[in-house]
Design an enzyme around this catalytic site. Structure first.
Site, PDB file in Angstrom:
ATOM      1  NE  ARG A  17      -2.405   0.707   3.799  1.00  0.00           N
ATOM      2  CZ  ARG A  17      -1.685   1.044   4.536  1.00  0.00           C
ATOM      3  NH1 ARG A  17      -1.596   2.540   4.446  1.00  0.00           N
ATOM      4  NH2 ARG A  17      -1.479   0.990   6.240  1.00  0.00           N
ATOM      5  CE1 TYR A  33     -13.780  13.436 -16.423  1.00  0.00           C
ATOM      6  CE2 TYR A  33     -13.221  12.562 -15.173  1.00  0.00           C
ATOM      7  CZ  TYR A  33     -14.225  12.471 -15.746  1.00  0.00           C
ATOM      8  OH  TYR A  33     -14.162  10.709 -15.662  1.00  0.00           O
ATOM      9  CG  ASP A  64      -6.363  16.804 -15.614  1.00  0.00           C
ATOM     10  OD1 ASP A  64      -5.218  16.427 -16.538  1.00  0.00           O
ATOM     11  OD2 ASP A  64      -6.938  16.541 -15.078  1.00  0.00           O
ATOM     12  CE  LYS A 113      -9.600   9.287 -19.359  1.00  0.00           C
ATOM     13  NZ  LYS A 113      -9.225   8.955 -17.882  1.00  0.00           N
TER      14      LYS A 113
END
Length: 399
Positions: A57, A110, A182, A207
């Site tokens: 983690r 977005y 971003d 992406k």
């Protein structure tokens, strides 16, 4: 020796420290835990005094290689990773904002990001101000009133609007704000926000970085101080990047330069073609001289990106008829893949929003998001042409 160009670095950067057994490729390390016989060494690794891993983690060798590669491509001092792009955004904002703080951003982010701004942050007593995208004067005025975080997305998803990063970074820093960009649509191939003055750069690695629509992930790059704080928030809250996803992203990034170059070339050709189609009402692509942000994009981007959007007469009815007729396009909620991907914003980028919310953001129901793939451009243009020709003749009889 001079620094290698970005295409070479996309292949080689960040992998050497994670190789093992003479392998030339980074291994997928699935182990959740990492054992130590020496208790003092274990402790030193656990507190960060010595390099190593203790629990999946927190860190992982495969994931670490991905972080090292994106750090290099963005020219950052540090980077950390996340299970998704939205995890990168939400964890970063969760790290930096507290009740009573103020964040300034734009209206065209977005859809998931916009939901954080309009639905979740206000519940935490965080003041959110969303300015018209491209209205730099309005953003400057709001930032000057007090701002802890200035959050930008350029080009925007799906309207591909442009914000002047250098100008906004200057005003943000003058106000003491952390400036976040971003960079998902541009990719580090076309734009490097840190070099333009931003403090942090975010990617949905799902992406363009991965490029093959087979792995979810996100990343944040910036200074060691900021990234360390964001990493700590992420390691406690648990939005960890999976090692297998990290491996797929690493593999995809090796061809990032080749893919993005071709996607940019194809997108520009498609945008120019769409300008000649009668039923297309508007084409949004910063590479077109008619685009309002063309001059800024030319200044801060190396190429104009592989994403565009266009609005059609007849709205949703036309979308319903047109998209299924395309042979070389996946109708799906993704972008940046080697295959061309299309879809209306109402089912992709802003599916979480109501029609009224989309309209307020300047997103008509007939807006189509087009992510150009790496196919031969002649085939993409022929495909679009045949799809338009197959539309019912009476579709616009009452429009």
């Amino acid at each position: 020796m001079k620094q290698a160009k970005i295409g070479t670095r996309a292949i080689w950067a960040g992998e050497k420290d994670s190789l093992a057994f003479g392998a030339t490729q980074v291994p997928v390390v699935h182990s959740v835990s990492f054992g130590y016989d020496d208790m003092d060494e274990w402790y030193d690794v656990a507190i960060g005094k010595k390099k190593g891993h203790i629990y999946g983690r927190n860190t992982n060798p495969t994931v670490q290689a991905f972080e090292a590669k994106i750090k290099d491509l963005e020219g950052a001092k540090a980077a950390t990773s996340f299970s998704t792009g939205m995890a990168a955004i939400s964890n970063t904002l969760g790290t930096l904002l507290s009740p009573g703080d103020r964040i300034v951003s734009i209206k065209d982010t977005y859809g998931g990001t916009n939901k954080i701004f309009t639905e979740f942050l206000p519940k935490l007593n965080i003041d959110v101000v969303l300015c018209d995208t491209g209205d730099h004067e309005a953003i400057e005025k709001e930032v000057a009133k007090g701002c802890n975080v200035l959050y930008l997305e350029t080009p925007t998803n799906p309207t591909v609007k442009i914000t002047d990063i250098k100008r906004m970074a200057k005003v943000g820093k003058a106000a003491g704000a952390v400036v976040i960009v971003d960079n998902t649509f541009a990719t580090p191939i076309n734009q490097n926000p840190l070099a333009l003055g931003a403090d942090l750069v975010i990617h949905s690695a799902t992406k363009y970085l991965g490029g093959h629509a087979d792995a979810l992930g996100g990343s944040v790059c910036g200074s060691e101080e900021l990234v360390e704080a964001i990493y700590h928030y992420r390691e406690i809250n648990g939005a960890t990047l999976d090692p297998m996803a990290a491996y797929l992203l690493l593999r995809g990034m090796k061809t990032l330069k080749l893919r993005v170059d071709k996607q940019c070339e194809n997108a520009l050709a498609v945008a120019k073609y769409l300008q000649t189609v009668d039923i297309v009402e508007a084409v949004h692509y910063p590479g077109l001289e008619s685009h309002p942000g063309h001059s800024i994009a030319t200044e801060q981007m190396k190429q104009y990106g592989g994403m565009l959007s266009f609005a059609v007469k007849g709205g949703v009815d036309t979308v319903r008829h047109l998209l299924p007729k395309l042979k070389y396009a996946n109708r799906a909620a993704n972008l940046g893949a080697v295959e061309t991907v299309v879809g209306p914003s109402r089912t992709t980028s802003h599916v979480e929003c109501t029609p009224e919310e989309r309209a307020a953001m300047g997103i008509p129901e007939g807006l189509i998001r087009y992510s150009a793939g790496i196919e031969d451009i002649e085939d993409l243009l022929d495909d679009l042409e045949q799809a338009f020709q197959l539309l019912p003749e009476n579709l616009f009889a009452t429009t």
